[in-house]
Design an enzyme around this catalytic site. Sequence first.
Site, PDB file in Angstrom:
ATOM      1  N   TYR A 232      -9.637  -2.275  11.693  1.00 33.36           N
ATOM      2  CA  TYR A 232      -8.369  -1.538  11.784  1.00 33.36           C
ATOM      3  C   TYR A 232      -8.583  -0.124  12.324  1.00 33.36           C
ATOM      4  CZ  TYR A 232      -7.212  -5.535   8.925  1.00 33.36           C
ATOM      5  OH  TYR A 232      -7.079  -6.818   8.461  1.00 33.36           O
TER       6      TYR A 232
ATOM      7  N   PRO B 253     -11.157 -13.678   6.564  1.00 32.55           N
ATOM      8  CA  PRO B 253     -11.552 -12.287   6.366  1.00 32.55           C
ATOM      9  C   PRO B 253     -11.480 -11.478   7.657  1.00 32.55           C
ATOM     10  CG  PRO B 253     -13.484 -13.661   6.584  1.00 32.55           C
ATOM     11  CD  PRO B 253     -12.301 -14.590   6.652  1.00 32.55           C
TER      12      PRO B 253
ATOM     13  N   CYS C  51      -1.052  16.464  18.329  1.00 28.31           N
ATOM     14  CA  CYS C  51      -0.081  17.456  17.868  1.00 28.31           C
ATOM     15  C   CYS C  51       0.749  16.935  16.706  1.00 28.31           C
ATOM     16  CB  CYS C  51       0.803  17.874  19.033  1.00 28.31           C
ATOM     17  SG  CYS C  51      -0.174  18.752  20.230  1.00 28.31           S
TER      18      CYS C  51
HETATM   19  N1  LLP Z   1      -4.742 -13.054   6.783  1.00 24.96           N
HETATM   20  C1  LLP Z   1      -3.525 -12.516   6.894  1.00 24.96           C
HETATM   21  C2  LLP Z   1      -2.369 -13.413   6.910  1.00 24.96           C
HETATM   22  C3  LLP Z   1      -3.363 -11.122   6.984  1.00 24.96           C
HETATM   23  O1  LLP Z   1      -2.145 -10.599   7.077  1.00 24.96           O
HETATM   24  C4  LLP Z   1      -4.509 -10.268   6.954  1.00 24.96           C
HETATM   25  C5  LLP Z   1      -4.386  -8.817   7.049  1.00 24.96           C
HETATM   26  C6  LLP Z   1      -5.772 -10.890   6.868  1.00 24.96           C
HETATM   27  C7  LLP Z   1      -5.854 -12.276   6.772  1.00 24.96           C
HETATM   28  C8  LLP Z   1      -7.051 -10.091   6.869  1.00 24.96           C
HETATM   29  O2  LLP Z   1      -7.148  -9.256   5.783  1.00 24.96           O
HETATM   30  P1  LLP Z   1      -8.507  -8.446   5.511  1.00 24.96           P
HETATM   31  O3  LLP Z   1      -9.579  -9.449   5.209  1.00 24.96           O
HETATM   32  O4  LLP Z   1      -8.833  -7.666   6.716  1.00 24.96           O
HETATM   33  O5  LLP Z   1      -8.185  -7.602   4.366  1.00 24.96           O
HETATM   34  N2  LLP Z   1      -4.272  -1.977   8.645  1.00 24.96           N
HETATM   35  C9  LLP Z   1      -4.606  -2.061   7.234  1.00 24.96           C
HETATM   36  C10 LLP Z   1      -4.882  -3.486   6.814  1.00 24.96           C
HETATM   37  C11 LLP Z   1      -3.755  -4.433   7.113  1.00 24.96           C
HETATM   38  C12 LLP Z   1      -4.077  -5.871   6.781  1.00 24.96           C
HETATM   39  C13 LLP Z   1      -3.041  -6.795   7.303  1.00 24.96           C
HETATM   40  N3  LLP Z   1      -3.281  -8.197   7.070  1.00 24.96           N
HETATM   41  C14 LLP Z   1      -5.764  -1.134   6.940  1.00 24.96           C
HETATM   42  O6  LLP Z   1      -6.252  -0.466   7.850  1.00 24.96           O
HETATM   43  O7  LLP Z   1      -6.194  -1.004   5.792  1.00 24.96           O
END
Ligand code: LLP
Length: 415
Positions: free
Chosen positions: A371, A276, A342
């Site tokens: 993020y 997570p 800008c």
């Molecule tokens: N594992 C892998 C292989 C991943 O690619 C990701 C996120 C995670 C775990 C963690 O996912 P989470 O639990 O945070 O959902 N920048 C975007 C989110 C991109 C997520 C990329 N991969 C945003 O701000 O919504």
Amino acid sequence: MNMDSFAYKDSVLTWRGAEIRPLAAKFGTPLYVYSESALVERCQALGSAFGNRRAGIYYSVKACSNIHILRILAGLGCGADIVSGGELFRCRKADISPEKIVFSGVGKTEAEIRYAITEGILFLSVESEAELHEISRIATITGKTARISVRVNPDVNPGTHPYISTGLKENKFGISHKEVVRIYKLAQSLPGIEPTGLGFHIGSQITDLSAFADAGKIAVRLVSEIEAAGIKLKHLDVGGGLGIRYANEEAPDPATYVRTLIQSVGLDHLELMFDPGRSIAGNAGILVSKILYVKEGEKTFFIGDAGMNDLIRPSLYDAYHHVFSDPLRPGTRSGDLVGPVCESGDFFAKDRELPAFESGDLAVLASAGAYGMSMASNYNSRPRAAEVLIARDGTARLIRRRETFEDLLQPELDV
Ligand code: LLP
């Protein structure tokens, strides 16, 4: 966003019991503020649902990668899910042991693969056949064995924003579930490779648990086919992706999420790995901006000192972040909350009912812990924000100083 964590006391905004204005006065704005207790609570909420199941949290470093936050999570027993050499470096500096680090990503370079193998990380998550050959080649040169896990693309729809869905066959991630067994047989035959795990990650900000259960079932079938081929696995990595509450969406609670996966997967002989990011850090951080000007006209623009370079999620994904004012302003006004960058895409809220800000007020963006800073840039030659951590005893300390103009220019002067 967890509404309960914000409150006004005599018109002064507090977040998890702490007043924000003194922090802004002391450390300046834009400012990221994190709560250690929020991080700990979220981690424990996941971990306590493991029960007797052999399972672990491998925090997804990309969500919020400040070394002080990594140290807190490491102290709680978390491992790390990384996607670059830079993240590996951070994790090692944060004293996360290599046996608790896994490395995903479709485009690992030779240098990154070599670094990971030399450090002896738990496994590299393989995202293509070509990459598997490259890992084998590099492992052979270094005289070491690379443990690998294949990331399967299960082709399930997580029902999230297209930019953050990763488990559909049109996405660049993972190896098709149809190819996986063949790839394990290949892995078994290649020098320097030891296949030890299987994994998936289907996307981010997922609020429908059935998508996880569907992917879990596909993984179970594949594990039995792989084991029938005589390959013994140790880990099943179910990725990250659990959604959080930004507005009024119903986000599943971490314990229900963990139990759903434990139940849909079974496979007690494998360690169940969770990666997570957002669900740990998202609501553990806020972004504090100061309103510089209120621009009146056909439309009202509240112009703050934080911009899209500090928090790009609204511009990039049309993401919603709830906005609070300090002090409390009675009533609302329709308008945009924008930054100084800008670009017309530089906004945090568009045509929204917002607090009736006055210049000098603070605009506090909720749910910015994941993020946010990790995606910040220096666009417009803007130094990146400072970061502050409110420790469990309530004291606040700087965990990243504000960048200076000199910091921005130094790499250009170093040549
Ligand atoms: N594992 C892998 C292989 C991943 O690619 C990701 C996120 C995670 C775990 C963690 O996912 P989470 O639990 O945070 O959902 N920048 C975007 C989110 C991109 C997520 C990329 N991969 C945003 O701000 O919504």
